[in-house]
Design a protein around this motif. Structure first.
Motif, PDB file in Angstrom:
ATOM      1  N   LEU A 234       0.825  -1.204   0.000  1.00 42.79           N
ATOM      2  CA  LEU A 234       0.000   0.000   0.000  1.00 42.79           C
ATOM      3  C   LEU A 234       0.864   1.262   0.000  1.00 42.79           C
ATOM      4  O   LEU A 234       2.009   1.242   0.453  1.00 42.79           O
ATOM      5  CB  LEU A 234      -0.887   0.017   1.245  1.00 42.79           C
ATOM      6  N   PRO A 235       0.316   2.370  -0.472  1.00 41.04           N
ATOM      7  CA  PRO A 235       1.009   3.663  -0.305  1.00 41.04           C
ATOM      8  C   PRO A 235       1.217   3.938   1.181  1.00 41.04           C
ATOM      9  O   PRO A 235       0.423   3.502   2.020  1.00 41.04           O
ATOM     10  CB  PRO A 235       0.036   4.673  -0.924  1.00 41.04           C
ATOM     11  N   TYR A 236       2.266   4.668   1.502  1.00 39.92           N
ATOM     12  CA  TYR A 236       2.582   4.910   2.908  1.00 39.92           C
ATOM     13  C   TYR A 236       1.440   5.566   3.676  1.00 39.92           C
ATOM     14  O   TYR A 236       1.250   5.285   4.871  1.00 39.92           O
ATOM     15  CB  TYR A 236       3.846   5.758   3.031  1.00 39.92           C
ATOM     16  N   SER A 237       0.679   6.434   3.026  1.00 37.70           N
ATOM     17  CA  SER A 237      -0.422   7.085   3.736  1.00 37.70           C
ATOM     18  C   SER A 237      -1.414   6.059   4.268  1.00 37.70           C
ATOM     19  O   SER A 237      -1.891   6.166   5.405  1.00 37.70           O
ATOM     20  CB  SER A 237      -1.140   8.073   2.809  1.00 37.70           C
ATOM     21  N   ARG A 241      -1.816   4.408   8.289  1.00 42.62           N
ATOM     22  CA  ARG A 241      -3.173   4.495   8.832  1.00 42.62           C
ATOM     23  C   ARG A 241      -3.625   3.130   9.353  1.00 42.62           C
ATOM     24  O   ARG A 241      -4.161   3.018  10.450  1.00 42.62           O
ATOM     25  CB  ARG A 241      -4.142   4.996   7.764  1.00 42.62           C
ATOM     26  N   PHE A 242      -3.390   2.077   8.558  1.00 42.14           N
ATOM     27  CA  PHE A 242      -3.772   0.730   8.976  1.00 42.14           C
ATOM     28  C   PHE A 242      -2.954   0.265  10.190  1.00 42.14           C
ATOM     29  O   PHE A 242      -3.468  -0.418  11.079  1.00 42.14           O
ATOM     30  CB  PHE A 242      -3.621  -0.256   7.825  1.00 42.14           C
ATOM     31  N   LEU A 243      -1.665   0.623  10.214  1.00 39.20           N
ATOM     32  CA  LEU A 243      -0.840   0.267  11.362  1.00 39.20           C
ATOM     33  C   LEU A 243      -1.397   0.889  12.649  1.00 39.20           C
ATOM     34  O   LEU A 243      -1.457   0.231  13.703  1.00 39.20           O
ATOM     35  CB  LEU A 243       0.596   0.728  11.167  1.00 39.20           C
ATOM     36  N   LYS A 244      -1.762   2.155  12.559  1.00 48.46           N
ATOM     37  CA  LYS A 244      -2.285   2.826  13.747  1.00 48.46           C
ATOM     38  C   LYS A 244      -3.596   2.190  14.214  1.00 48.46           C
ATOM     39  O   LYS A 244      -3.803   2.003  15.422  1.00 48.46           O
ATOM     40  CB  LYS A 244      -2.498   4.313  13.457  1.00 48.46           C
ATOM     41  N   GLY A 248      -2.675   0.746  17.549  1.00 48.00           N
ATOM     42  CA  GLY A 248      -2.906   1.868  18.448  1.00 48.00           C
ATOM     43  C   GLY A 248      -1.716   2.786  18.588  1.00 48.00           C
ATOM     44  O   GLY A 248      -1.702   3.661  19.456  1.00 48.00           O
ATOM     45  N   LYS A 249      -0.693   2.611  17.728  1.00 50.40           N
ATOM     46  CA  LYS A 249       0.516   3.436  17.816  1.00 50.40           C
ATOM     47  C   LYS A 249       0.730   4.231  16.540  1.00 50.40           C
ATOM     48  O   LYS A 249       0.337   3.817  15.478  1.00 50.40           O
ATOM     49  CB  LYS A 249       1.744   2.553  18.088  1.00 50.40           C
TER      50      LYS A 249
END
Length: 249
Positions: A234-237, A241-244, A248-249
């Motif tokens: 995925l694009p970094y944006s 977003r998915f990581l957060k 939760g970080k």
């Protein structure tokens, strides 16, 4: 039939221990290495005639070479090496320590390099041998608190990919192992959600099946590895977003 011999580093706990016990049930002789001589001796007592202790700090290249020579002499040869020794220390920028990176690079990355240097000359000379390098799905892309751990695992992925043609040229088998979350003393320290968490026995079964296959990469649970691969496309944006959302970080 002569029993086959496998050298497993990190054999006293976690995935290394679970794999050792699975392979012994299938008739393998296990030469187990770890820093904890006491834990190894407990396994010798439990699995008499099947498990043999070879205490080793994998950061010591000279000691690794000595251990491999001993295994070959005492066990009558060596068929496979599973390089599973490793550790994890979380890193956050508020407590960013050079020592953490130095320690994890020394164990997770250079420990594998030291063991490869010890074991491959004999395999090349015999034109027979099998090496499995244990990395992690954390090496696919940057994950919160894993800047040191993930960096070492990404390096192992690159290292193993780069060595694959050389192993092929010498008629040797090389595999890359990228586990997801497995319940071990290391993952027990985690305070974040661990999707698709596997029990060690299930992970060992998947690991052993993979070792018997012709696949270059062994992953388990496979659905988690696939999802992380897709996430890293995925694009970094979107990636961050998915990581957060997931951590939760």
């Amino acid at each position: 039939m002569v029993a086959r011999c496998v050298w497993i580093t990190g054999a006293s706990s976690g995935i290394g221990l679970a794999l050792a016990e699975r392979m012994m049930r299938d008739g393998w002789i296990v030469a187990g290495s770890a820093r904890s001589a006491g834990r190894l001796e407990d396994l010798v007592e439990k699995h008499q005639g099947r498990f043999f202790a070879y205490p080793l700090d994998v950061t010591d290249a000279d000691a690794a070479a000595v251990i491999v020579a001993r295994i070959r002499e005492e066990q009558g040869g060596l068929d496979m090496a599973v390089l599973a020794a490793g550790t994890h220390k979380p890193v956050e920028i508020e407590d960013f320590r050079i020592e953490t990176f130095r320690d994890l690079i020394g164990i997770n990355l250079m420990g594998v390099v030291n063991c490869l240097a010890a074991v491959t000359p004999g395999f090349i000379a015999a034109r027979s041998g099998h090496v499995a390098v244990v990395s992690s799905v954390a090496g696919y892309g940057g994950l919160p608190t894993a800047s040191a751990y993930g960096a070492t695992k990404a390096a192992l992925i690159n290292l193993t990919e780069a060595l694959k043609p050389d192993f092929d040229r010498n008629s040797l088998k090389l595999q890359l192992v990228c586990p997801g979350f497995v319940r071990t003393p290391l993952t027990d320290r985690n305070t974040f959600p661990m999707p698709f968490l596997m029990e060690p026995e299930d992970a060992a079964e998947a690991f052993y099946r993979g070792l018997q296959s012709d696949r270059f990469e062994i992953t388990f649970p496979r659905i988690f590895a696939v999802l992380l691969r897709l996430l890293n496309m995925l694009p970094y944006s979107l990636y961050f977003r998915f990581l957060k959302q997931g951590t939760g970080k």
